[in-house]
Write an enzyme that holds these catalytic residues in place. Structure first.
Site, PDB file in Angstrom:
ATOM      1  N   LYS A 206      37.292  31.734   7.361  1.00 22.09           N
ATOM      2  CA  LYS A 206      37.190  32.940   8.176  1.00 22.09           C
ATOM      3  C   LYS A 206      36.089  33.839   7.618  1.00 22.09           C
ATOM      4  O   LYS A 206      35.856  33.880   6.407  1.00 22.09           O
ATOM      5  CB  LYS A 206      38.546  33.661   8.160  1.00 22.09           C
TER       6      LYS A 206
ATOM      7  N   SER B 235      43.431  37.700  14.228  1.00 21.95           N
ATOM      8  CA  SER B 235      42.003  37.844  14.028  1.00 21.95           C
ATOM      9  C   SER B 235      41.331  36.563  13.516  1.00 21.95           C
ATOM     10  O   SER B 235      40.112  36.506  13.414  1.00 21.95           O
ATOM     11  CB  SER B 235      41.741  38.988  13.037  1.00 21.95           C
TER      12      SER B 235
ATOM     13  N   SER C  72      47.777  37.288  12.101  1.00 18.11           N
ATOM     14  CA  SER C  72      46.430  36.770  12.339  1.00 18.11           C
ATOM     15  C   SER C  72      46.216  35.313  11.969  1.00 18.11           C
ATOM     16  O   SER C  72      45.211  34.725  12.345  1.00 18.11           O
ATOM     17  CB  SER C  72      45.399  37.631  11.600  1.00 18.11           C
TER      18      SER C  72
END
Length: 581
Positions: A137, A212, A236
């Site tokens: 990420k 996210s 997330s």
């Protein structure tokens, strides 16, 4: 139409960064005539587009990470060919879903060659993840690379050193090879920002992959990576995983090293963000956890708990042992939002499978959920959006206040967005009142009391389980729905409950939406306006074919046991459906 020179500086910086990203892609990895319009599900494109060889398809279609690692350790597969195969597939995924941020092909392939040379010379792998490509990420800083993290202010911000998790991945022999998209502020259940744009769900590009960690979700769903690393402060990891048909683990605070990662709401430690693995297989989750914990991360991150991998816990020493009858509790709904029909069917499938496997299943009685919800949400906005506004002010970019796509974005991206539902409004309004320090301390005190009360409630289930133990784990939806149209993911309390209570939690895929089975239900007595809005959102034709996943909730710091119990649930589901999900 504005010329480039007339655009604001922040917009020109975004254009520059997007061009740089595109120019980092090898030309022969690009697909001619991308299938976009009238092709909502793009999972079949990697096998048909001609970019991958038959061997590269075979490598990237292998989802069992244990098997990939064995082949890498034995040199049956080289790290170079494996990394190249997944890199090419990740680029295919990116062209279809816009999931990548940082693309550094030469750097990753040089790393893979180095690992192959070490194995050839010594006959020994560098570490437990030797040669394995791992995606990250766009929070995990890597020396020499920009860390944009969804903000224009991140453009040109090159990391001077690796974050601790990247340092450990290198120690373990892994090959970090791409970084993936996130939303501005990191606090949306959607993945879009001004710099890189919106990430799409490969099961249906008009739907969100969540957030996210949505870039990771889309990439892994396309099998563009065997193992990814995301983060979770309110869901997330779990929301993208359930929207994209993946496995994940949300560990408890500080079990894994977070130091050095870029973040939003830095300094907010009331409800801590945690990192965790995402994969198409449970073997990927276990491989990551054992490798990272085995590297003794507490020697690199002072916050990380000194707790080695516990084989006794993996063998369910606190739950009667691996051969014991377990008792699972089903949370059919959380009393805040009632799940859509596919989620109810998935829960029933799981309940039936566990009972068929000889385990006990009882209903979970929800406990003080509205109080927990209000406490957590107040903590998250305690700074009155000061963090978000400060970061936006550095570049002059505006704060994104809704994730519903504009008509211009739809036309530019080449996908057809469902018309906005009449009840959809901007999801971010005026900033809330800034909470004073003393009042924040009261919120902390309240959260501590809520955690104690919830633990006592869990312990009291010993009177209902029939095992002599409290409920071993809770099974519930991770979200009230499957992937939804962009901008409409408004529910996160099924996941945030676990963050507020700091419960170790996994997500596992169960089935897919079936328009013949998952028919709309009659209206119920709605808990609130959001519950009513989410009820009205459901349409079988819109969600048909989407993955349906659930979460398994264990107690604090039960990572080993939660993984083992998730394996038990996963095996029971496979056996009850004759090997098919």
């Amino acid at each position: 139409m504005s010329t480039t020179s007339e655009l604001p500086r922040w917009r020109r910086l975004c254009d520059m960064k997007q061009k740089s990203r595109h120019n980092s892609i090898p030309r022969d990895w690009l697909i001619e005539n991308l299938p976009l319009r009238n092709h909502p599900n793009v999972l079949d494109v990697p096998a048909k587009c001609g970019v991958l060889t038959e061997r590269e398809l075979m490598i990237t279609e292998t989802t069992d990470v244990h098997l990939i690692i064995r082949k890498l350790h034995s040199a049956e597969w080289s790290s170079l060919e494996t990394t190249t195969a997944f890199y090419k597939r990740s680029i295919i995924a990116h062209q279809l879903t816009n999931c990548l941020t940082e693309i550094f092909v030469d750097r990753a392939l040089d790393r893979a060659r180095y690992l192959d040379e070490i194995l050839k010379k010594t006959g020994k792998p560098v570490g437990p993840l030797h040669g394995l490509p791992v995606s990250l990420k766009d929070q995990f800083t890597m020396k020499g690379l920009e860390t944009v993290m969804g903000y224009v202010s991140g453009i040109g911000k090159y990391a001077e050193k690796d974050s601790v998790i990247v340092e450990i991945l290198y120690q373990c022999g892994a090959v970090p090879f791409v970084r993936t998209n996130v939303p501005q502020t990191l606090m949306w259940g959607e993945t879009s920002n001004h710099v890189f744009g919106r990430t799409l769900n490969p099961y249906n590009r008009s739907l969100t992959p969540g957030g996210s960690s949505g870039g990771e979700g889309a990439l892994l769903a396309m099998k563009g990576s065997p193992l990814g690393v995301g983060t979770d402060i309110g869901g997330s990891l779990r929301i993208p995983s359930t929207f994209c048909g993946l496995y994940t683990l949300r560990p408890s605070y500080a079990r894994l090293p977070y130091y050095g990662a870029a973040n939003a709401l830095n300094g907010q430690e009331s409800i801590s963000s945690v990192l965790g693995p995402m994969s198409n297989s449970l073997s990927g989750i276990k491989s990551f956890m054992m490798a990272v914990i085995g590297a003794r991360p507490w020697n690199l991150d002072p916050v990380t708990i000194r707790k080695p991998w516990d084989e006794e816990e993996w063998n369910l020493s606190e739950h009667g042992g691996v051969d014991a009858q377990l008792c699972f509790a089903i949370m059919w709904d959380n009393g805040v939002v009632k799940p859509h029909p596919p989620l109810i069917r998935a829960v029933q499938m799981t309940k039936d499978a566990l009972e068929k496997a000889g385990h006990r299943v009882i209903d979970w009685e929800c406990h003080r959920h509205i109080e927990i919800y209000k406490n957590a949400e107040t903590i998250f906005v305690a700074d009155g959006y000061h963090d978000y506004m400060t970061e936006c002010a550095k570049s002059g970019e505006p704060l994104i206040r809704t994730m519903v796509p504009s008509e211009e974005e739809e036309a530019a991206e080449g996908y057809e967005f469902e018309p906005p539902y009449p009840f959809v409004k901007a999801l971010v309004g005026d900033p809330p009142e800034h909470v004073k320090a003393y009042d924040l301390w009261r919120l902390h005190d309240e959260k501590r009391e809520l955690r104690k009360s919830h633990l006592d409630h869990w312990q009291s289930t010993v009177s209902r389980t029939g095992t002599g133990r409290p409920v071993d784990a809770i099974i519930s939806p991770a979200v009230a729905y499957t992937a939804v149209p962009h901008g409409l993911n408004t529910d996160s309390f099924y996941t945030t409950l676990c963050n507020a209570m700091d419960y170790t939690t996994s997500v596992f895929p169960v089935t897919y939406v079936d328009r013949e089975l998952d028919i709309p239900q009659e209206p119920h007595d709605f808990y609130n306006h959001e519950d009513e809005a989410i009820y009205k959102l459901y349409r079988t034709d819109l969600f048909d074919g989407c993955p349906v996943g659930l979460q398994l909730i264990g107690k604090t710091l039960e990572e080993e046991a939660v993984l083992r119990m998730t394996t038990i649930v996963d095996d029971a589901l496979r056996q009850s459906t004759t090997g098919k999900k």
